[in-house]
Scaffold this active site. Structure first.
Site: not given
Length: 811
Positions: A219, A253, A542
């Site tokens: 990255h 970013y 469940d």
């Protein structure tokens, strides 16, 4: 009881946090090993940019991030400068409204701000390119390397030991349990070994024969030269004062480094890394987690950065590197104990953002067996075998890198790989124009284009209103026709992908009784809905248990996590076998179901002959089957099981016999609507280990008087009346707004809960949502759901909405 000896492999931000969390809970015999030097080992932590954006589609991941912020603030290792995610397209602006809803649902304070406010908070922005932003004041920058130093010091003070420059070469084991680790510096005995090795995690997992589904990927991160507009804003100590910034429309970013900017990019091609090729040496200028910067890959991102932040036109990229991070097939972390080697745990693919939170959860699981935050989304056993194949991991992990900032719909399926697992009916479903989505590698029909002409014959009050563009994705009004035919005729549902195991052998009843809440000591042929709790009373699953023979049970479960749970706890002599792939199942449901099935069988399928929640072996059109009188859609019918080799024959026989009755094939869209009208819960969505049975409205499945079972002591004294929160059914007042889940719910104008499941209720003629709300919110109360920034009026309704007396199922 003496605390066990623990060896943690990896002294990065995860391993150091785990040592801190364990020693804080009294487990002080902790040794942390790392192949690199301490405290900066050369792993991903050593170069992590440290941006912490807390808001996530996952409640658990948001909770983990929030705890990380709180802890790092306590350690003085966090700069709480706030976080901004800007929108430069209308689609992103709408998505930020949805994300603001997540923040509100999960208790993170944030606001949507306009372009003018964006520029005020980030003066370098070109406000003409921005629609607005999501601003979260508690986001910020983690100083990961410093945090590791503080955590090492704190853990060491409690008795932990950190050893660097020590390579683990093997995990020692005996009798199916770990006994320690072997290193190039000698052996370290241990009762528990936890791999926090980051992108080396695959190598460590292989030492115990465990497939670790992660892929190291590079990255890009770059730093600019000095930016004139930043000069004088920060000091070397404070480093940053502007909010951390995400420009997700361009996969970018930004964060400050005093008077420079750091820029991270996901816009480049995926760059997988083979860890065996990395140089493990750590020097003043190099480490294995930092690869040379590839300028050509970054060039488009640099141009986009200058468009959003014009001040960058006066500087240039001065340095950069391609840093290695771990990605997984679904983008989530990997936590859990090996299925084959007890005491060997993983805590991998964890970013700085969630590091302290996940370390806390792992410590809780090790020490007490219960995590305060539900961890099923990151459980390493959530994957099916087909999803562990290196080729699958390689492709899907790269796709997750590409999509890391994409706007993804909750139902959005993978485009590739597909058709990994298909049921015996797949060819017939394709002939009927099935629209398939994918889950767990299975192709699942959501509706059938062949049923489109039936829309013209629907009663007017069954025609659903037009949907907004977001909820209309991966949906078709054809589901209304399929639901109508289930309620008024008969429909075939492919239930094959629902996972099931066979549990057999001496002691199998006692084993199941010890793990479940309901009474299973019933006659052969009984079927029982029951829960599995953790030791704190939370609903871990469940299940439906069918007693086929005295010591043979078929158990319908929720996934591989349940398989792992059964296998780990099964005593000698009890066999647990996953039979999903070798069998198939057709749900035959509707008021005409008996008219379809009975002529094809000599066995008695009358109500008296096969009562509700009973099972029997039979033959249908000569095909040997197990028929269970169950209905997840609230209509007469059966789940009919047979071997995969007989599946197509069974489908064809039912289809041919049903033509005169108007039989249709129906998909998951209709199924989900019908099950919500009946109030049937979906584990992992409607309830998790964070909820007890009484809060979830499942008290009927709990029989404490039957004897001991896991969680019984924890729920003693609890009841629906004492529950401080409840899962409630809501109906949407306007009759048309269909939400999709995770939206916040407001009571008297205050955020007080969140939506779990939602659908349009075709039978009741309005949208339905289930939501967690305070226990004081009564039936008939008006509450509001926030949907893309607007409030939608709803009413708390008594459940089930359809056939509360169960007459339709029991006829």
């Amino acid at each position: 009881m003496t605390a066990p000896r623990v060896v943690i492999i990896g002294a990065g931000i995860v391993g150091a946090n785990l040592a801190d969390e364990l020693t804080a809970r009294g487990w002080t015999d902790v040794t942390v090993l790392d192949r690199g030097p301490l405290p900066r080992t050369g792993g991903s932590t050593s170069h992590a940019p440290g941006l912490v954006f807390q808001t996530n589609a996952s409640k658990a991941m948001t909770d983990f991030a929030r705890y990380t912020v709180e802890k790092f603030l306590e350690l003085d290792c966090f700069r709480q400068v706030g976080g901004m995610e800007v929108a430069t397209t209308p689609a992103r602006w709408e998505d930020l409204k949805r994300k603001h809803g997540w923040a509100t649902s999960w208790g993170v304070s944030g606001s949507l701000i306009d372009a003018e406010e964006c520029v005020r908070r980030w003066p370098l922005l070109d406000g003409s390119r921005v629609f607005g932003a999501l601003y979260v004041p508690t986001d910020g920058l983690a100083r990961a390397a410093k945090a590791v130093e503080v955590l090492i010091s704190r853990s060491t003070g409690r008795g932990a030991r950190f050893v660097g420059a020590t390579k683990v070469t093997d995990v020692l084991q005996e009798g199916g349990r770990v006994t320690g680790v072997r290193t190039d510096q000698g052996d370290f005995p241990a009762d528990v070994v936890v791999s926090c090795a980051g992108f080396w995690g695959r190598e460590i997992g292989a030492m115990v024969g465990m497939d670790v589904p992660l892929l190291p990927l590079a990255h890009q991160y770059a730093k600019t030269g000095q930016v004139a507009e930043l000069v004088g804003r920060n000091t070397e100590e404070t480093e940053a004062s502007l909010p951390i910034l995400r420009h997700q429309d361009q996969d970018l970013y930004f964060r400050e480094h005093v008077d420079r900017l750091g820029i991270g990019s996901y816009a480049h091609r995926p760059m997988p890394v083979e860890e065996s090729t990395l140089d493990p040496a750590v020097t003043g200028t190099a480490m294995p987690s930092m690869l040379p910067f590839t300028e050509d890959d970054f060039a488009p991102s640099w141009e986009q950065s200058k468009l959003l932040l014009p001040a960058l036109r006066q500087t240039k990229v001065e340095e950069g590197f391609n840093g290695i991070f771990s990605f997984t097939p679904d983008g989530q972390s990997l936590v859990g104990e090996s299925a084959d080697v007890r005491g060997f745990w993983l805590a991998e693919a964890i970013w700085v953002t969630h590091s302290a939170g996940i370390a806390k959860a792992v410590a809780e699981l090790l020490v007490s067996g219960h995590s305060e935050v539900d961890v099923h989304e990151i459980d390493v056993h959530r994957f099916e075998d087909v999803q562990l194949a290196p080729s699958y991991v390689h492709e899907t992990a790269q796709q997750n890198f590409v999509e890391v900032y994409d706007i993804l719909h909750p139902l959005q399926p993978k485009l590739s790989p597909r058709d990994l697992r298909v049921t015996p009916f797949h060819a017939r479903q394709r002939e009927l124009g099935a629209v398939f989505l994918e889950a767990g590698g299975w192709e699942r029909p959501h509706w059938f284009e062949a049923n489109a002409p039936l829309l013209k014959k629907l009663p007017h009050d069954w025609l659903p209103p037009a949907r907004d563009a977001w909820s209309a994705q991966f949906h078709s009004p054809i589901a209304a026709a399929e639901a109508w035919h289930t309620r008024h005729g008969v429909a075939l549902y492919d239930m094959t992908p629902l996972k099931r195991v066979e549990i057999s052998g001496p002691g199998s009843l006692e084993f199941l009784q010890s793990l479940t809440t309901n009474q299973l000591d019933k006659s052969v042929g009984s079927v029982t809905y029951t829960l599995m709790l953790d030791n704190a009373g939370g609903v871990r699953s469940d299940v439906t248990v069918a007693r086929l023979e005295r010591e043979v049970f078929q158990v319908g479960i929720n996934g591989n996590i349940d398989v792992d749970h059964f296998v780990k706890h099964a005593p000698p002599g009890v066999r647990v076998r996953d039979v999903t792939g070798g069998t198939c199942c057709i749900g035959v449901w509707g008021p005409l179901a008996r008219d379809l099935v009975q002529p094809l069988s000599r066995e008695d399928f009358s109500h008296e002959g096969l009562k509700y929640f009973r099972a029997r072996k039979a033959r249908i059109a000569g095909v040997p089957v197990v028929a269970m009188r169950l209905s997840y859609v609230g209509e007469l019918g059966w789940e009919i099981y047979t071997g995969a080799d007989n599946g197509l024959r069974l489908w064809d026989a039912l289809w041919a016999a049903g033509r005169g009755l108007g039989v249709v094939a129906a998909g998951r869209a209709a199924f989900n609507s019908l099950r919500l009208e009946k109030g049937y819960r979906l584990w992992g969505t409607d309830m998790t280990t964070e909820h007890d049975p009484y809060e979830a409205g499942l008290a009927f499945a709990v029989r404490p008087a039957k004897g001991p079972f896991v969680g019984r002591d924890a729920i003693e004294g609890r009841s629906e009346e004492t529950a401080s929160r409840r899962l409630r059914c809501l109906t949407v007042d306007d009759g048309r707004t269909v939400v999709l889940g995770k939206e916040p719910v407001f009571v008297d104008g205050v955020a007080a809960g969140y939506v779990t499941s939602a659908a349009y209720g075709y039978t009741v003629g309005r949208p339905i949502a289930y939501a967690w709300l305070p226990g004081s919110v009564e039936i008939g109360r008006g509450v509001e759901i926030e949907y893309f920034g607007r409030r939608v009026a709803t009413t708390v309704a008594a459940e089930p909405l359809v056939d509360p007396g169960m007459a339709r199922i029991r006829r």
